[in-house]
Design a protein around this motif. Structure first.
Motif, mmCIF file in Angstrom:
data_model
loop_
_atom_site.group_PDB
_atom_site.id
_atom_site.type_symbol
_atom_site.label_atom_id
_atom_site.label_comp_id
_atom_site.label_asym_id
_atom_site.label_seq_id
_atom_site.Cartn_x
_atom_site.Cartn_y
_atom_site.Cartn_z
ATOM 1 N N THR A 169 34.138 30.213 80.327
ATOM 2 C CA THR A 169 34.161 29.444 79.086
ATOM 3 C C THR A 169 33.248 28.248 79.219
ATOM 4 O OG1 THR A 169 36.428 30.121 78.586
ATOM 5 C CG2 THR A 169 35.658 28.082 77.556
ATOM 6 N N ASP B 41 31.958 23.786 81.914
ATOM 7 C CA ASP B 41 32.235 25.221 81.927
ATOM 8 C C ASP B 41 33.151 25.540 83.102
ATOM 9 O OD1 ASP B 41 30.399 24.988 83.994
ATOM 10 O OD2 ASP B 41 28.821 26.091 82.974
ATOM 11 N N GLY C 288 31.076 41.589 79.298
ATOM 12 C CA GLY C 288 29.913 41.109 78.556
ATOM 13 C C GLY C 288 30.246 40.634 77.157
ATOM 14 N N GLN C 289 31.491 40.835 76.732
ATOM 15 C CA GLN C 289 31.919 40.408 75.390
ATOM 16 C C GLN C 289 31.747 38.896 75.225
ATOM 17 O OE1 GLN C 289 35.929 41.649 74.813
ATOM 18 N NE2 GLN C 289 36.028 41.066 72.640
ATOM 19 N N GLN C 290 31.152 38.513 74.099
ATOM 20 C CA GLN C 290 30.915 37.103 73.802
ATOM 21 C C GLN C 290 31.897 36.675 72.711
ATOM 22 O OE1 GLN C 290 28.431 35.392 75.403
ATOM 23 N NE2 GLN C 290 27.721 37.206 76.531
ATOM 24 N N VAL D 6 33.031 33.554 70.269
ATOM 25 C CA VAL D 6 32.878 32.196 69.722
ATOM 26 C C VAL D 6 34.271 31.726 69.312
ATOM 27 C CG1 VAL D 6 31.937 30.829 67.828
ATOM 28 C CG2 VAL D 6 30.545 32.625 68.893
ATOM 29 N N HIS E 120 32.946 28.537 73.800
ATOM 30 C CA HIS E 120 32.445 29.910 73.796
ATOM 31 C C HIS E 120 32.861 30.545 75.114
ATOM 32 C CE1 HIS E 120 29.431 32.957 74.858
ATOM 33 N NE2 HIS E 120 29.315 33.157 73.562
ATOM 34 N N SER E 121 33.265 31.809 75.083
ATOM 35 C CA SER E 121 33.626 32.489 76.330
ATOM 36 C C SER E 121 32.906 33.824 76.448
ATOM 37 C CB SER E 121 35.135 32.756 76.399
ATOM 38 O OG SER E 121 35.862 31.556 76.474
ATOM 39 N N GLU E 122 32.652 34.210 77.692
ATOM 40 C CA GLU E 122 32.127 35.534 77.988
ATOM 41 C C GLU E 122 33.110 36.225 78.931
ATOM 42 O OE1 GLU E 122 28.235 35.600 79.720
ATOM 43 O OE2 GLU E 122 28.353 37.752 80.188
#
Lengths: 342, 342, 342
Positions: free
Chosen positions: B128, B140, B16-18, B20, B107-109
């Motif tokens: 991403t 993405d 769940g880490q976001q 930037v 941005h990646s999760e």
């Protein structure tokens, strides 16, 4: 049935054949910046919008040879993929400058055919023209190449050898609309020498040498979307070297000629050209020029100079050896007209 | 206290880490020109504004892979600086073309984590996405990499392996707004082959080979602001060679595939991809494609083709050896969807 | 009578001499893209129009060093073609950012002359300024070079050694109009470190190394229209290597310094600089920085940091050896001011 093409062979050409070359190309400041990175190009007219405006143009065009290479590159898959040799150029004319934002396309007509006596190949003459997005002619030239036959038993076509001018007549040179060298700034252009300062027969040694690298000529040749395998595939020679696109040598020599010909701004015509010997990575290219002729034009302050530009591996004063062949160190012998301030 | 960063290690990621990614990037005609210099790219849609307009787009976009490399490059400092291996791609979708003037950010999760049984490393899956300056999604994809642990004794996270589609479903492919191949010009695009001419199972040998140089892949990799040390630092191997960015091989193979797939204009999705073996300076890259599937789209005249693109060092017909592993000469095995004229 | 020039020799300079350097240059997105391809440059302000606008500028300028290299390159034919050594820089100031579309020109004034005791050469000091198409000063700096005499018997000029500031006084630093780091986005810029986080005396090892290639430094040096023969002609050394333009090392080191100095956005001044040892193809460039001083500015959120940037071949902690000379692995010792968010 194969989706890929092996290119045309000699028997695939016929007189009058019209070939639309694929992949139109829009140029930008990117191609211009790369040209400055690939060659020691310093001609002020192609470097500065302000300078170009002072010469009557709307902005700085891209180098004439960018236009030439792009138009030429498009013809490779159709004309020279199976070429044994690129034999010559004639009747090259630059009709209009190319500006960032312009889109170029190419078209060729087959104007000559001559099967070689060995029956294995033949010479194909094409007249190629490049047009911009408005359909205006940007440049045209005749080129002839030796092309292999697919089938050695294919019937020879009737021989047609086109009647080509030895030199583009100076009164037919096209001067770009608006070009005016009346207020030419010789301090900003880099040298004080005017058209009137050059004498027929004068020879100029361009002093500098550039040692060429594989990465550079491949970047250049790809930039023009030239697909000839010999420039990219290092497995064809034991030493891994690739044959350098002849146009890379033309651009290198032309850029080197700035030293002594800084005001020879625009190429107006190509009368003739020979890629005398192949060039490889590691060669150090040098160049000298000889003034062949001079002509006036109707444009204000604009004179035309006919030059021979010779590029060689290392310093080489000799153009041809006693047997009339090019000295093995000569790479290029180009005969062309430039426009410069009177 | 150090100002520099050694990059994230396996234990620095959590589900769940976001993230930037830094350094947004505005593209111009410069990136496009460099792409044409670095790869033998000839797809007409990415070469000519006129051609792109005739296909319903406002102007010629930059190559889809320019967008991919820029978005990917931004993730390197955060995702793969300590990666042991780049393991795979899935669910890649191209949502909107990138035009000169657009600015991209990434941005990646974190969507998956699995510590390896040796306790020294683990696999991190990230999704991403790249966005342009209007916040519109450009592309993405999911990528997974093996990352070292900083501390071998750090507790293993709960294993989460994301459920990824083996193939992007063709009815979910995004066709750029306005794209219309109804009046497609096959003479200008370079080949006559339409979507309907390709049969599932058909294999295309793309003929040409390109020998790669250190200077070229470093120029390319830097252009995408990819900071992975292994591509630039020649002191890591005795022979001074640098590991070539896998994306350089993707772009080279994709460009080579023009010969036989000239009308496979746009990449619409990346289903899967493996960098089967490392590529080094001096290797000669060749490529072949296999048609895996075909699908219609709702856009006028636009069909989708699913292709396997295989790049190898030299000619290599064998994809995998008897033990099920990639042949040591295979560099890339890419499974992707393209859009082409029906 | 020769049309080519061998460049000026020591006796060709006199105090107060004004030299207009040739070949003005318009920059575009092409130069910017090439800069990103040639150096691992990631400073957000020079990468993204959006980011630059959020910092109060109208769009993203090109890297300060692009401006420096172009202005410098123009001086080479007039100042350093016969230089034995590039001895130093002082009083360098960056007055205005350079934007795509700007045209640059250069002008120098001779401000110092000192013949060497051997009578064969002398030192020439010039103050060079670069201006844009509106006549606005973009940057200026003092450089001194050792230049050969044409005629060893030529009379020595009166010795004039200019009085140069050891450091550009921080209260005279020019902050570009509008620059405002009050809302600086540290996530997008790549690091959290503000001006206030750097302590005088702090040293930052920039971690990464880049092995340099002939093709790269020649592309770069030509891009700046720098004509110095030693960078291009491989016949001058037995190993074929060419001396790498010192500015290539400056740009490489500055780009490497992103890792630890990501927010040191703009170069505001160059206080001093030494090309300590020559750099050649195959060298792996590494860099470290030392914080020399800190100063406030009147611009909102903008602080100034004075840095020493040292580049070396491979890792090299030692700047000078016991005899006070630079360690043979040190390539560059640059003392400069940057602007960064407080």
């Amino acid at each position: 049935m194969s989706k890929t093409t092996a290119g045309r062979f000699f028997e695939d050409y016929h007189i009058g054949q019209q070939i639309v070359h694929a992949v139109p190309r829009t140029v930008s400041g990117g191609e211009r910046a790369l040209y400055h990175a690939l060659y020691p190009a310093r001609t002020a007219l192609y470097s500065s919008d302000d300078f170009a405006r002072a010469c009557g143009l709307p902005q700085s065009p891209v180098d004439d040879l960018i236009g030439f290479h792009i138009v030429f590159g498009k013809t490779v898959p159709d004309i020279s993929l199976n070429a044994v040799a690129n034999l010559g150029y004639a009747e090259g004319r630059f009709h209009a400058p190319v500006y960032p934002g312009d889109s170029l396309r190419s078209h060729s007509e087959v104007i000559g055919l001559k099967q070689n006596s060995n029956g294995k190949s033949g010479v194909v003459w094409v007249r190629t023209r490049g047009e911009n997005q408005r359909g205006a002619r940007v440049l045209d030239y005749v080129r002839w190449v030796m092309v292999r036959k697919r089938d050695p038993d294919a019937t020879a076509p009737e021989t047609v050898v086109p009647d080509l001018a030895a030199v583009v007549a100076p009164d037919t040179l096209v001067v770009p609309q608006g070009l005016n060298f009346s207020d030419h700034d010789f301090a900003l252009s880099g040298e004080p020498h005017r058209w009137g300062d050059y004498a027929i027969g004068e020879r100029i040694d361009h002093v500098d040498g550039v040692t060429v690298e594989e990465a550079e000529h491949m970047l250049a040749t790809r930039l023009w979307q030239n697909t000839s395998k010999v420039h990219f595939d290092g497995t064809r020679r034991a030493d891994g070297k690739r044959l350098i696109y002849g146009g890379h040598v033309i651009s290198m020599a032309r850029a080197l000629s700035f030293n002594g010909l800084a005001n020879a701004h625009m190429i107006s015509a190509i009368n003739a050209g020979s890629h005398a010997n192949p060039c490889f990575s590691g060669d150090t290219i040098r160049a000298w020029s000889e003034v062949l002729d001079r002509a006036e034009t109707r444009a204000p302050g604009v004179g035309a100079l006919r030059l021979r530009l010779v590029a060689s591996k290392g310093a080489c004063d000799v153009l041809k050896t006693d047997d009339g062949k090019y000295h093995p160190d000569v790479l290029l012998d180009l005969d062309y007209w430039v426009l410069m301030p009177i």
